[in-house]
Design an enzyme around this catalytic site. Structure first.
Site, PDB file in Angstrom:
ATOM      1  N   SER A  83       0.836  -1.210   0.000  1.00 35.30           N
ATOM      2  CA  SER A  83       0.000   0.000   0.000  1.00 35.30           C
ATOM      3  C   SER A  83       0.869   1.258   0.000  1.00 35.30           C
ATOM      4  O   SER A  83       0.606   2.218  -0.736  1.00 35.30           O
ATOM      5  CB  SER A  83      -0.877   0.018   1.257  1.00 35.30           C
ATOM      6  OG  SER A  83      -1.790  -1.044   1.221  1.00 35.30           O
ATOM      7  N   ARG A 102       1.561   4.281  -3.016  1.00 34.21           N
ATOM      8  CA  ARG A 102       1.332   5.689  -2.674  1.00 34.21           C
ATOM      9  C   ARG A 102       2.608   6.519  -2.795  1.00 34.21           C
ATOM     10  O   ARG A 102       2.551   7.695  -3.161  1.00 34.21           O
ATOM     11  CB  ARG A 102       0.745   5.781  -1.254  1.00 34.21           C
ATOM     12  CG  ARG A 102      -0.721   5.315  -1.201  1.00 34.21           C
ATOM     13  CD  ARG A 102      -1.135   4.942   0.195  1.00 34.21           C
ATOM     14  NE  ARG A 102      -2.561   4.644   0.336  1.00 34.21           N
ATOM     15  CZ  ARG A 102      -3.141   3.480   0.029  1.00 34.21           C
ATOM     16  NH1 ARG A 102      -2.417   2.483  -0.484  1.00 34.21           N
ATOM     17  NH2 ARG A 102      -4.449   3.296   0.207  1.00 34.21           N
ATOM     18  N   ARG A 128     -13.453  -7.025 -11.588  1.00 35.23           N
ATOM     19  CA  ARG A 128     -13.736  -6.360 -10.303  1.00 35.23           C
ATOM     20  C   ARG A 128     -14.522  -5.054 -10.486  1.00 35.23           C
ATOM     21  O   ARG A 128     -14.370  -4.367 -11.495  1.00 35.23           O
ATOM     22  CB  ARG A 128     -12.419  -6.103  -9.549  1.00 35.23           C
ATOM     23  CG  ARG A 128     -11.723  -7.419  -9.227  1.00 35.23           C
ATOM     24  CD  ARG A 128     -10.420  -7.212  -8.497  1.00 35.23           C
ATOM     25  NE  ARG A 128     -10.625  -6.650  -7.171  1.00 35.23           N
ATOM     26  CZ  ARG A 128      -9.621  -6.316  -6.365  1.00 35.23           C
ATOM     27  NH1 ARG A 128      -8.370  -6.457  -6.752  1.00 35.23           N
ATOM     28  NH2 ARG A 128      -9.876  -5.818  -5.175  1.00 35.23           N
ATOM     29  N   ASP A 184      -7.046  -8.242   4.281  1.00 32.68           N
ATOM     30  CA  ASP A 184      -6.264  -9.076   3.360  1.00 32.68           C
ATOM     31  C   ASP A 184      -5.762 -10.355   4.022  1.00 32.68           C
ATOM     32  O   ASP A 184      -5.177 -11.211   3.352  1.00 32.68           O
ATOM     33  CB  ASP A 184      -5.061  -8.279   2.822  1.00 32.68           C
ATOM     34  CG  ASP A 184      -5.514  -7.178   1.872  1.00 32.68           C
ATOM     35  OD1 ASP A 184      -6.616  -7.288   1.305  1.00 32.68           O
ATOM     36  OD2 ASP A 184      -4.762  -6.198   1.711  1.00 32.68           O
ATOM     37  N   ARG A 197      -2.870 -14.081  -2.588  1.00 35.62           N
ATOM     38  CA  ARG A 197      -3.034 -14.465  -1.179  1.00 35.62           C
ATOM     39  C   ARG A 197      -3.692 -15.845  -1.035  1.00 35.62           C
ATOM     40  O   ARG A 197      -3.468 -16.543  -0.054  1.00 35.62           O
ATOM     41  CB  ARG A 197      -3.816 -13.403  -0.420  1.00 35.62           C
ATOM     42  CG  ARG A 197      -3.107 -12.043  -0.428  1.00 35.62           C
ATOM     43  CD  ARG A 197      -3.608 -11.101   0.636  1.00 35.62           C
ATOM     44  NE  ARG A 197      -3.336  -9.723   0.257  1.00 35.62           N
ATOM     45  CZ  ARG A 197      -2.155  -9.112   0.359  1.00 35.62           C
ATOM     46  NH1 ARG A 197      -1.117  -9.770   0.826  1.00 35.62           N
ATOM     47  NH2 ARG A 197      -2.011  -7.856  -0.017  1.00 35.62           N
TER      48      ARG A 197
HETATM   49  C1  S3P Z   1      -5.619  -1.359  -0.131  1.00 31.35           C
HETATM   50  C2  S3P Z   1      -6.900  -1.393   0.335  1.00 31.35           C
HETATM   51  C3  S3P Z   1      -7.676  -2.623   0.543  1.00 31.35           C
HETATM   52  C4  S3P Z   1      -6.797  -3.869   0.478  1.00 31.35           C
HETATM   53  C5  S3P Z   1      -5.800  -3.803  -0.640  1.00 31.35           C
HETATM   54  C6  S3P Z   1      -4.882  -2.599  -0.448  1.00 31.35           C
HETATM   55  C7  S3P Z   1      -4.937  -0.064  -0.258  1.00 31.35           C
HETATM   56  O1  S3P Z   1      -8.638  -2.736  -0.486  1.00 31.35           O
HETATM   57  O2  S3P Z   1      -7.588  -5.032   0.349  1.00 31.35           O
HETATM   58  O3  S3P Z   1      -4.996  -4.975  -0.677  1.00 31.35           O
HETATM   59  O4  S3P Z   1      -3.686  -0.040  -0.404  1.00 31.35           O
HETATM   60  O5  S3P Z   1      -5.623   0.970  -0.225  1.00 31.35           O
HETATM   61  P1  S3P Z   1     -10.097  -2.070  -0.348  1.00 31.35           P
HETATM   62  O6  S3P Z   1      -9.971  -0.601  -0.466  1.00 31.35           O
HETATM   63  O7  S3P Z   1     -10.889  -2.661  -1.487  1.00 31.35           O
HETATM   64  O8  S3P Z   1     -10.594  -2.503   0.990  1.00 31.35           O
END
Ligand code: S3P
Length: 450
Positions: free
Chosen positions: A29, A33, A129, A327, A403
């Site tokens: 994440s 970013r 998705r 996750d 995963r």
């Molecule tokens: C993430 C948010 C989550 C997570 C994903 C990473 C992120 O998804 O499942 O692996 O980095 O913002 P969701 O926003 O769909 O919950």
């Protein structure tokens, strides 16, 4: 299979005790970013510890396509020469985000308030998705999107020429949706506000503030309210990406279920919006300790020590904890199979729209391994068979989901009979060194014929 390759079937068999130090890669994440905010700053952002998984590499490519200079200097060591807020250029080609929901949804937000069209696509998993959860709030800025049925990819987004700031309450607990709105708000005048009922991972808010944006976060009766002042000049940063708690989950859970194991997983980010799995495991009776607790880059960090835990008990995981471990439910369901009693997981509807329908993928694979699992639309429950009780002896489908693939390989390390997955390729999206790292601890992972 990677987004471009052929399937890689793997088998995992009963491992000797897992021992040693597991240095897991950088946080996915935060890696996405760092690249996106680096690209929107004026000047050079330096990043160390960047996760070099396929998902993040696709985001790096996308930032280049939008005009930023993104350079790799060495393993994990990158720089991004940003173009400033509002400075992205129209890409010449389609942006392919591979397997990454985070990549595509955050980049949609970042480009939404630029006056040009961008077409997005991805692999078969990503193309299935839902994107409406992002395109709908982005339309409030003045963006128009044309996707396939249900807003699915490929999708063309025409950015807003004269964006207006937006106030939006997220209908689903999703950091990706929250982040898309905030990143779009960067190039809108005035204050953009996002309200979320349940706290989701807060890296975007923290990092926006770190890059110099004016962001405030308030806890109110409606939930967490995040306000961002638009059109700031973002200042480049030096970002040290912490190691990913979601990747740490795999060696930690493996050590808990493989007899005799003792594994140290150093330098793991324990941001409370991410650390729900470790709390849950400790409540189940796991021998999991935090050593050398400290703060790094404003985030709580610790070294995790996980030891074989033969006496774990099933629990009810509080629904309000779901966002902080969303996750980690696939690998938790494996641990739950090796605990005594039932583990009940309510409030997990979001698992149905991840890289795969993770409730169904785990239920089908675990049943084939001899584990009883009940499920409803937004819950599942696993009847544990105890430390030595999981039969295994099955081949699970990974469904293009990293995963799911890793979770079944962990299952095979402690089950009576080997467990295979049809395709371990997707693991490269988030944890490219998984095989070497687990093998180094003593896991028996082998490639098998299709
Ligand atoms: C993430 C948010 C989550 C997570 C994903 C990473 C992120 O998804 O499942 O692996 O980095 O913002 P969701 O926003 O769909 O919950």
């Amino acid at each position: 299979m990677s987004s471009h390759g052929t399937p890689i079937p793997m088998t995992s068999r009963k491992a000797a005790p897992l021992k040693g130090v597991a240095e897991v890669p950088g946080d996915k994440s935060i890696s996405h970013r760092s690249l996106i905010l680096g690209a929107m700053a004026v000047g050079e952002t330096k990043i160390t510890g960047l996760l070099e998984g396929e998902d993040v590499l696709d985001t790096a490519k996308a930032m280049r396509a939008l005009g930023a200079e993104v350079v790799q200097h060495g393993p994990g060591d990158w720089s991004v020469h940003g173009v400033g807020v509002g400075g992205f250029a129209e890409p010449e080609d389609v942006i392919d985000c591979g397997n990454s929901g985070t990549g595509v949804r955050l980049i949609m937000g970042a480009v939404a308030t630029h006056p040009f069209a961008v077409t997005f696509t991805g692999d078969a998993s990503l193309r299935s998705r839902p994107m409406g959860r992002v395109t709908e709030p982005l339309s409030l800025f003045g963006t128009v999107s044309y996707g396939r049925t249900g807003g699915r990819l490929p999708l063309t987004m025409v950015g807003a020429e004269s964006p207006v700031p937006v106030s939006y309450a997220t209908p689903v607990p999703s950091a990706q949706v929250k982040s898309a709105v905030l990143l779009a708000g960067l190039n809108a005048p005035g204050i953009t506000v996002v309200t979320e009922k349940e706290a989701t991972r807060d890296h975007t808010e923290r990092m926006l503030a770190g890059f110099g944006a004016e962001v405030t976060v308030e806890d109110t009766e409606e939930g967490r309210v995040i306000s961002l002042k638009g059109q700031p000049e973002l200042t480049p940063q030096v970002v040290a990406v912490p190691r990913d708690p979601s990747s740490a989950a795999f060696p930690v859970c493996a050590a808990l279920i493989v007899p005799g194991s003792d594994v140290l997983v150093p330098g793991i980010g324990l941001n409370p919006t991410r650390a729900g799995l470790f709390t849950t495991l400790r409540e189940m009776g796991a021998d999991l300790t935090y050593e050398n607790e400290r703060e790094e880059g404003g985030e709580p960090v610790a070294d995790l020590r996980a030891k074989f835990s033969p006496d774990m008990k099933g629990i009810e995981v509080p629904a309000e904890r779901a966002a902080s471990m969303i996750d980690e439910y696939p690998v938790l369901s494996v641990v739950a199979a090796f605990a005594e009693g039932t583990t009940m997981c309510p409030g997990v509807k979001e698992l149905r729209v991840k890289e795969s329908d993770r409730i169904d993928a785990m239920a089908v694979g675990l049943r084939a391994c001899g584990v009883e699992i009940d499920e409803g639309e937004d819950w599942f429950a696993i009847k544990g068979l105890g430390a030595e009780g999981v039969p295994g002896g099955a081949r699970a489908e990974a469904r293009l989901d990293h995963r799911i693939a890793m979770s079944f390989l962990i299952c095979g390390m402690a089950a009576k009979e080997p467990v295979s997955v049809d395709d371990a390729g997707p693991i490269a999206t988030s944890f490219p060194i998984f095989m070497e790292l687990m093998g180094g601890l003593g896991a028996q992972l082998d490639r098998v014929n299709a």
